[in-house]
Motif scaffolding. Structure first.
Motif, PDB file in Angstrom:
ATOM      1  N   THR A 207       0.975  -1.432   0.060  1.00  0.00           N
ATOM      2  CA  THR A 207      -0.094   0.052   0.014  1.00  0.00           C
ATOM      3  C   THR A 207       0.801   1.267   0.105  1.00  0.00           C
ATOM      4  OG1 THR A 207      -0.252  -0.061   2.469  1.00  0.00           O
ATOM      5  CG2 THR A 207      -1.810  -1.160   1.134  1.00  0.00           C
TER       6      THR A 207
ATOM      7  N   THR B 182      -4.217   4.219   1.530  1.00  0.00           N
ATOM      8  CA  THR B 182      -4.524   4.243   2.849  1.00  0.00           C
ATOM      9  C   THR B 182      -4.176   5.603   3.379  1.00  0.00           C
ATOM     10  OG1 THR B 182      -2.341   3.509   3.544  1.00  0.00           O
ATOM     11  CG2 THR B 182      -3.698   1.643   3.189  1.00  0.00           C
TER      12      THR B 182
ATOM     13  N   SER C 186      -4.359   7.934   5.890  1.00  0.00           N
ATOM     14  CA  SER C 186      -4.743   7.639   7.397  1.00  0.00           C
ATOM     15  C   SER C 186      -3.918   8.471   8.257  1.00  0.00           C
ATOM     16  CB  SER C 186      -4.425   6.271   7.884  1.00  0.00           C
ATOM     17  OG  SER C 186      -5.410   5.226   7.196  1.00  0.00           O
TER      18      SER C 186
ATOM     19  N   ALA D 263      -8.800   2.802   4.194  1.00  0.00           N
ATOM     20  CA  ALA D 263      -8.144   1.861   3.056  1.00  0.00           C
ATOM     21  C   ALA D 263      -8.916   1.486   2.205  1.00  0.00           C
ATOM     22  CB  ALA D 263      -7.569   0.594   3.823  1.00  0.00           C
TER      23      ALA D 263
END
Length: 279
Positions: free
Chosen positions: A219, A224, A226, A257
């Motif tokens: 990833t 993602t 975040s 995600a």
């Protein structure tokens, strides 16, 4: 502290190794920017807090519905200076549990996780009050999400490990008979690996029939996006409790995600109270 990671194929290991080396080079390149006369006597500190607040969770592997509820989190935040001039290490342990319900209030989900942030940061002391820090490290987590009405696939396992750039700032001052410290910290997920079933794939296929289908997913921050952040204030009487502070904090945790045609998010907004000890 030793962190065990899953088996990584050689070609992915090479990608992560180059990313780690690049991160280390960036950290070391910042060292010459330090100014003369900096204070390297950063204190050892340990903060233990309990936080409570609201959580919003979506996992399309289990349900297309968003679930909302209450989250309880324990946080151990440990910081100590290192031998390298100006460097410090911060380790944040977080254990969390949430009970969530859907809009119709006819189904619940249970969520639990352990998360580790292991960060190395360089500190710039600007005068006697303000400290700025920047660096990075590892953001790793393992957990579960359980849907209480699903039959075939009632639960979802979660695991991820990511490189995480990080920043922090602390401002210390005194007013009348009290001493204060105001701080902010943040860490974002840059690149790493996470576990996820594929769309329509059952855990029976993965573990009983060994039918793997892109379940260990590389990833980046695109897949993602975040961010973990906390803002806090420490306070103590100036002439008492010389090593102990009361901490009140806000924790904002945005986990997202989009992999294997599945979407996931976990948004937490929490208020914490804890005790900080300095050595």
């Amino acid at each position: 502290m030793t962190l065990s990671a899953p088996h990584i194929p050689p070609h992915r290991h090479g990608i992560l190794s180059r990313a780690c080396r690049a991160c280390l080079v960036c950290l070391m390149a910042a060292l010459p920017l330090s100014s003369a006369g900096q204070n390297d006597s950063l204190p050892h500190s340990a903060t233990h807090s309990i936080a409570v607040g609201g959580a919003n969770v979506l996992d399309t592997y289990l349900s297309a519905e968003k679930y909302r509820g209450v989250e309880l989190r324990y946080i151990a935040h440990l910081t100590r200076p290192l031998r390298w001039r100006g460097m410090s290490r911060t380790v944040v342990h977080q254990g969390q549990f949430s009970k969530l319900h859907n809009r119709a209030d006819n189904n619940d989900e249970l969520q639990g996780a352990y998360r580790l942030l292991y960060l190395l940061r360089y500190n710039w002391h600007l005068g006697s009050h303000l400290t700025l820090s920047a660096g990075g490290g590892i953001d790793a987590s393992v957990g579960f999400l359980y849907n209480m009405r699903n039959g075939n696939n009632p639960a979802q396992a979660r695991f991820g490990i990511h490189l995480a750039p990080s920043v922090a700032a602390t401002y210390a001052f005194s007013h009348r008979a009290f001493s204060f410290r105001i701080g902010y910290e943040a860490a974002a997920q840059l690149a790493g690996l996470m576990f996820s079933p594929n769309f329509g794939q059952s855990y029976y296929e993965i573990f009983n029939r060994n039918n793997n289908d892109h379940n260990i997913v590389p990833t980046t921050f695109i897949a993602t996006p975040s961010l973990w952040q906390t803002a806090y204030i420490d306070v103590r009487p100036s002439r008492l409790w010389s090593r102990t502070w009361l901490r009140v904090s806000y924790i904002g945790d945005i986990q997202q995600a989009k992999v294997n045609n599945l979407k996931y998010h976990h948004y937490s907004h929490l208020v914490g109270i804890g005790i900080t000890h300095t050595l």
